[in-house]
Write a protein that holds these residues in place. Sequence first.
Motif, PDB file in Angstrom:
ATOM      1  N   LYS A 318       5.705   4.361   7.679  1.00  0.00           N
ATOM      2  CA  LYS A 318       6.598   5.224   6.911  1.00  0.00           C
ATOM      3  C   LYS A 318       6.603   4.889   5.425  1.00  0.00           C
ATOM      4  O   LYS A 318       6.962   5.730   4.596  1.00  0.00           O
ATOM      5  N   VAL A 319       6.202   3.646   5.079  1.00  0.00           N
ATOM      6  CA  VAL A 319       6.114   3.274   3.660  1.00  0.00           C
ATOM      7  C   VAL A 319       4.670   3.134   3.210  1.00  0.00           C
ATOM      8  O   VAL A 319       4.384   2.638   2.117  1.00  0.00           O
ATOM      9  N   GLY A 320       3.737   3.553   4.071  1.00  0.00           N
ATOM     10  CA  GLY A 320       2.340   3.641   3.670  1.00  0.00           C
ATOM     11  C   GLY A 320       1.564   2.343   3.633  1.00  0.00           C
ATOM     12  O   GLY A 320       0.480   2.279   3.047  1.00  0.00           O
ATOM     13  N   ILE A 321       2.067   1.283   4.270  1.00  0.00           N
ATOM     14  CA  ILE A 321       1.381  -0.013   4.185  1.00  0.00           C
ATOM     15  C   ILE A 321       0.588  -0.338   5.438  1.00  0.00           C
ATOM     16  O   ILE A 321      -0.022  -1.417   5.536  1.00  0.00           O
ATOM     17  N   ASP A 322       0.564   0.554   6.416  1.00  0.00           N
ATOM     18  CA  ASP A 322      -0.138   0.269   7.669  1.00  0.00           C
ATOM     19  C   ASP A 322      -1.628   0.048   7.401  1.00  0.00           C
ATOM     20  O   ASP A 322      -2.246   0.734   6.584  1.00  0.00           O
ATOM     21  N   HIS A 323      -2.189  -0.940   8.111  1.00  0.00           N
ATOM     22  CA  HIS A 323      -3.590  -1.312   7.907  1.00  0.00           C
ATOM     23  C   HIS A 323      -4.070  -2.092   9.128  1.00  0.00           C
ATOM     24  O   HIS A 323      -3.317  -2.881   9.705  1.00  0.00           O
ATOM     25  N   VAL A 324      -5.320  -1.887   9.532  1.00  0.00           N
ATOM     26  CA  VAL A 324      -5.897  -2.581  10.684  1.00  0.00           C
ATOM     27  C   VAL A 324      -7.233  -3.190  10.282  1.00  0.00           C
ATOM     28  O   VAL A 324      -8.061  -2.525   9.643  1.00  0.00           O
ATOM     29  N   ASP A 325      -7.434  -4.458  10.637  1.00  0.00           N
ATOM     30  CA  ASP A 325      -8.711  -5.132  10.455  1.00  0.00           C
ATOM     31  C   ASP A 325      -9.335  -5.348  11.832  1.00  0.00           C
ATOM     32  O   ASP A 325      -8.640  -5.715  12.788  1.00  0.00           O
ATOM     33  N   GLU A 326     -10.639  -5.149  11.939  1.00  0.00           N
ATOM     34  CA  GLU A 326     -11.311  -5.209  13.237  1.00  0.00           C
ATOM     35  C   GLU A 326     -11.145  -6.572  13.909  1.00  0.00           C
ATOM     36  O   GLU A 326     -10.982  -6.654  15.128  1.00  0.00           O
ATOM     37  N   THR A 327     -11.182  -7.647  13.113  1.00  0.00           N
ATOM     38  CA  THR A 327     -11.068  -8.990  13.679  1.00  0.00           C
ATOM     39  C   THR A 327      -9.622  -9.450  13.807  1.00  0.00           C
ATOM     40  O   THR A 327      -9.218 -10.011  14.821  1.00  0.00           O
ATOM     41  N   MET A 328      -8.811  -9.178  12.782  1.00  0.00           N
ATOM     42  CA  MET A 328      -7.473  -9.751  12.716  1.00  0.00           C
ATOM     43  C   MET A 328      -6.374  -8.818  13.214  1.00  0.00           C
ATOM     44  O   MET A 328      -5.218  -9.233  13.349  1.00  0.00           O
ATOM     45  N   GLU A 345      23.516  -8.134  -6.141  1.00  0.00           N
ATOM     46  CA  GLU A 345      22.959  -6.796  -6.011  1.00  0.00           C
ATOM     47  C   GLU A 345      22.572  -6.550  -4.556  1.00  0.00           C
ATOM     48  O   GLU A 345      21.912  -7.383  -3.934  1.00  0.00           O
ATOM     49  N   PRO A 346      22.966  -5.419  -3.983  1.00  0.00           N
ATOM     50  CA  PRO A 346      22.583  -5.126  -2.599  1.00  0.00           C
ATOM     51  C   PRO A 346      21.066  -5.104  -2.425  1.00  0.00           C
ATOM     52  O   PRO A 346      20.350  -4.501  -3.233  1.00  0.00           O
ATOM     53  N   THR A 347      20.601  -5.760  -1.381  1.00  0.00           N
ATOM     54  CA  THR A 347      19.162  -5.873  -1.162  1.00  0.00           C
ATOM     55  C   THR A 347      18.806  -5.721   0.313  1.00  0.00           C
ATOM     56  O   THR A 347      19.635  -5.945   1.195  1.00  0.00           O
ATOM     57  N   ILE A 348      17.536  -5.372   0.523  1.00  0.00           N
ATOM     58  CA  ILE A 348      16.932  -5.354   1.848  1.00  0.00           C
ATOM     59  C   ILE A 348      15.611  -6.098   1.739  1.00  0.00           C
ATOM     60  O   ILE A 348      14.771  -5.760   0.899  1.00  0.00           O
ATOM     61  N   LEU A 349      15.418  -7.124   2.560  1.00  0.00           N
ATOM     62  CA  LEU A 349      14.162  -7.860   2.569  1.00  0.00           C
ATOM     63  C   LEU A 349      13.386  -7.521   3.832  1.00  0.00           C
ATOM     64  O   LEU A 349      13.898  -7.637   4.949  1.00  0.00           O
ATOM     65  N   THR A 350      12.130  -7.101   3.629  1.00  0.00           N
ATOM     66  CA  THR A 350      11.243  -6.772   4.749  1.00  0.00           C
ATOM     67  C   THR A 350      10.076  -7.738   4.772  1.00  0.00           C
ATOM     68  O   THR A 350       9.395  -7.929   3.763  1.00  0.00           O
ATOM     69  N   ASN A 351       9.857  -8.345   5.933  1.00  0.00           N
ATOM     70  CA  ASN A 351       8.789  -9.318   6.113  1.00  0.00           C
ATOM     71  C   ASN A 351       7.553  -8.628   6.677  1.00  0.00           C
ATOM     72  O   ASN A 351       7.637  -7.888   7.655  1.00  0.00           O
ATOM     73  N   VAL A 352       6.399  -8.885   6.059  1.00  0.00           N
ATOM     74  CA  VAL A 352       5.153  -8.218   6.440  1.00  0.00           C
ATOM     75  C   VAL A 352       4.102  -9.260   6.801  1.00  0.00           C
ATOM     76  O   VAL A 352       3.933 -10.255   6.098  1.00  0.00           O
ATOM     77  N   ARG A 353       3.391  -9.028   7.914  1.00  0.00           N
ATOM     78  CA  ARG A 353       2.268  -9.872   8.325  1.00  0.00           C
ATOM     79  C   ARG A 353       1.009  -8.997   8.216  1.00  0.00           C
ATOM     80  O   ARG A 353       0.882  -8.008   8.945  1.00  0.00           O
ATOM     81  N   PHE A 354       0.090  -9.354   7.297  1.00  0.00           N
ATOM     82  CA  PHE A 354      -1.014  -8.447   6.999  1.00  0.00           C
ATOM     83  C   PHE A 354      -2.378  -9.107   7.216  1.00  0.00           C
ATOM     84  O   PHE A 354      -2.575 -10.274   6.904  1.00  0.00           O
ATOM     85  N   PRO A 355      -3.332  -8.350   7.762  1.00  0.00           N
ATOM     86  CA  PRO A 355      -4.689  -8.869   7.965  1.00  0.00           C
ATOM     87  C   PRO A 355      -5.528  -8.743   6.705  1.00  0.00           C
ATOM     88  O   PRO A 355      -5.053  -8.247   5.668  1.00  0.00           O
ATOM     89  N   LYS A 356      -6.767  -9.189   6.796  1.00  0.00           N
ATOM     90  CA  LYS A 356      -7.702  -9.007   5.696  1.00  0.00           C
ATOM     91  C   LYS A 356      -7.785  -7.531   5.332  1.00  0.00           C
ATOM     92  O   LYS A 356      -7.743  -6.666   6.189  1.00  0.00           O
ATOM     93  N   GLY A 357      -7.898  -7.265   4.026  1.00  0.00           N
ATOM     94  CA  GLY A 357      -7.984  -5.888   3.563  1.00  0.00           C
ATOM     95  C   GLY A 357      -6.699  -5.365   2.971  1.00  0.00           C
ATOM     96  O   GLY A 357      -6.679  -4.290   2.354  1.00  0.00           O
ATOM     97  N   SER A 358      -5.618  -6.090   3.151  1.00  0.00           N
ATOM     98  CA  SER A 358      -4.349  -5.759   2.508  1.00  0.00           C
ATOM     99  C   SER A 358      -3.961  -6.929   1.615  1.00  0.00           C
ATOM    100  O   SER A 358      -4.659  -7.932   1.540  1.00  0.00           O
ATOM    101  N   GLY A 359      -2.851  -6.798   0.908  1.00  0.00           N
ATOM    102  CA  GLY A 359      -2.408  -7.873   0.029  1.00  0.00           C
ATOM    103  C   GLY A 359      -1.057  -7.555  -0.565  1.00  0.00           C
ATOM    104  O   GLY A 359      -0.562  -6.421  -0.458  1.00  0.00           O
ATOM    105  N   VAL A 360      -0.440  -8.544  -1.199  1.00  0.00           N
ATOM    106  CA  VAL A 360       0.927  -8.409  -1.687  1.00  0.00           C
ATOM    107  C   VAL A 360       1.047  -7.291  -2.713  1.00  0.00           C
ATOM    108  O   VAL A 360       1.935  -6.424  -2.617  1.00  0.00           O
ATOM    109  N   ASP A 361       0.176  -7.287  -3.718  1.00  0.00           N
ATOM    110  CA  ASP A 361       0.272  -6.273  -4.769  1.00  0.00           C
ATOM    111  C   ASP A 361       0.082  -4.877  -4.196  1.00  0.00           C
ATOM    112  O   ASP A 361       0.781  -3.923  -4.578  1.00  0.00           O
ATOM    113  N   LYS A 362      -0.865  -4.745  -3.296  1.00  0.00           N
ATOM    114  CA  LYS A 362      -1.128  -3.453  -2.675  1.00  0.00           C
ATOM    115  C   LYS A 362       0.082  -2.977  -1.880  1.00  0.00           C
ATOM    116  O   LYS A 362       0.465  -1.799  -1.943  1.00  0.00           O
ATOM    117  N   ILE A 363       0.713  -3.884  -1.140  1.00  0.00           N
ATOM    118  CA  ILE A 363       1.891  -3.535  -0.349  1.00  0.00           C
ATOM    119  C   ILE A 363       3.029  -3.037  -1.234  1.00  0.00           C
ATOM    120  O   ILE A 363       3.655  -2.010  -0.964  1.00  0.00           O
TER     121      ILE A 363
END
Length: 469
Positions: A318-328, A345-363
């Motif tokens: 829904k936020v466009g960060i979905d990604h799949v790596d063949e190995t990972m 300040e009100p906040t929401i923290l979302t934890n992401v576990r990402f395989p090769k091919g994604s990264g923090v800046d991209k997310i």
Amino acid sequence: MTTINWEKEVDSRKDQLMKDLDDLLRIDSVKDLANKSDEFPVGPGPTKALQKFLEFGERDGFVTKNIENVAGHIEFGDGDETFGILGHVDVVPVGDGWETDPFVPVIKDGKLYARGSSDDKGPVMAAYYGLKIIKELGLPVSKKVRFIVGADEESGWYCMDRYRASETMPDFGFSPDAQFPIINGEKGIASYILSFPDVPKKDGDYVLEEMNSGIAANMVPGDATVKVTVKNGDINEMKAAFEKYIADNKLGGEAQIDGQVITIKLVGKQAHAQNPKAGINSATHLCNFLSDYAFDGKDAAYINNTAKFLHDDYQGKKVGIDHVDETMGELTSSPNMFRYGLGDEPTILTNVRFPKGSGVDKIVEQVKAHVTEAHVEAAPGAQDPHYTPVTDPMVKTFLDTYEKYTGEKGVEKTIGGGTYARLFERGCAYGALFPGREDVMHQANEYMYVEDIYKAAVIYADAIYQLIK
């Protein structure tokens, strides 16, 4: 060549192993920054657990070293290479739903119940006894062996930052902090934070006074509480609607009315953020319920964006960060920390576990493009993906040893969890959760089968010796 009966050696030490583990489990080693000091950098409990482990090492004749009361090691042997074992003695917060005291170990139906029994004190002591047996038998080794223990693995890895600042890391090794047969791939770990500072004021019929959910960035929140003022609406109807919502969705909770204020608590299910499907996210469910009501401007942005973009979406589609790596494998997304009306300040923290091919800046950029009302930023402490090929001789030794004692085929695997194994250039996680066993790490009523602790110790002893003899 002498053949070692590792099962017999472990069997003769079962009582002492369980006594040492009991002593370690009785220490409440949850991070406690409210009571930190120079002596206790992340709180008294984690330091006391570290000191207890080092006491075992001193008792058994290992060379020990304490690094600033947040990390330490035991070692023996000598050689041009250093083989490492990396574990931790801190634990995640307890949370609700325990049927026994989480720091008074209890064995029921062959299961050892206690916080830390499976993550990571039970596996740490199984690996320690594997190493202890090798030392006590006086077996010849060709490498230095170092067992490193941290006291802040579950939240920030400050322990390993301090350790690596003063010590050289081993050349290769493993962490007994995951699953058998092996974890030789670990996804990257990052969190992003949503806030809504620029949402214009808009009057609504309901005011979100407070929301509080989540006790750790790496845990699916098991319960969530909101306090709502009803300015223009039927507060009793809201209570009845909530009771219907939790009944329809098979959730727990309650709502209490005090004048025009309704306090609502929704109970879901805690789980490790690496597998958010195993939990029931209480916070996103509560926002999903509240999204049917007309809240004030920033309140509505907080609630409705959670319901629209974060609820019931474990891949971040829904936020466009979905990604799949063949190995990972696939990326996972888990919104775990919700704070509103509690001072900052009100906040929401979302934890992401990402395989090769994604990264923090991209997310972050992908989330910004979708959640346009929010300010989006990366939380500190992101980690890149880690992978040690299945062709590595160390990985092969681990898999062969697992097959030897289980009769089951050993295959490689990637997880979303982050273990200390990623701190080795050649590293993997090895046990101690066996296939077919329920994964209750980070959950209420955490346990580990007693027989699995002993079996893991056998596997560790044999595998370690093959790699250092």
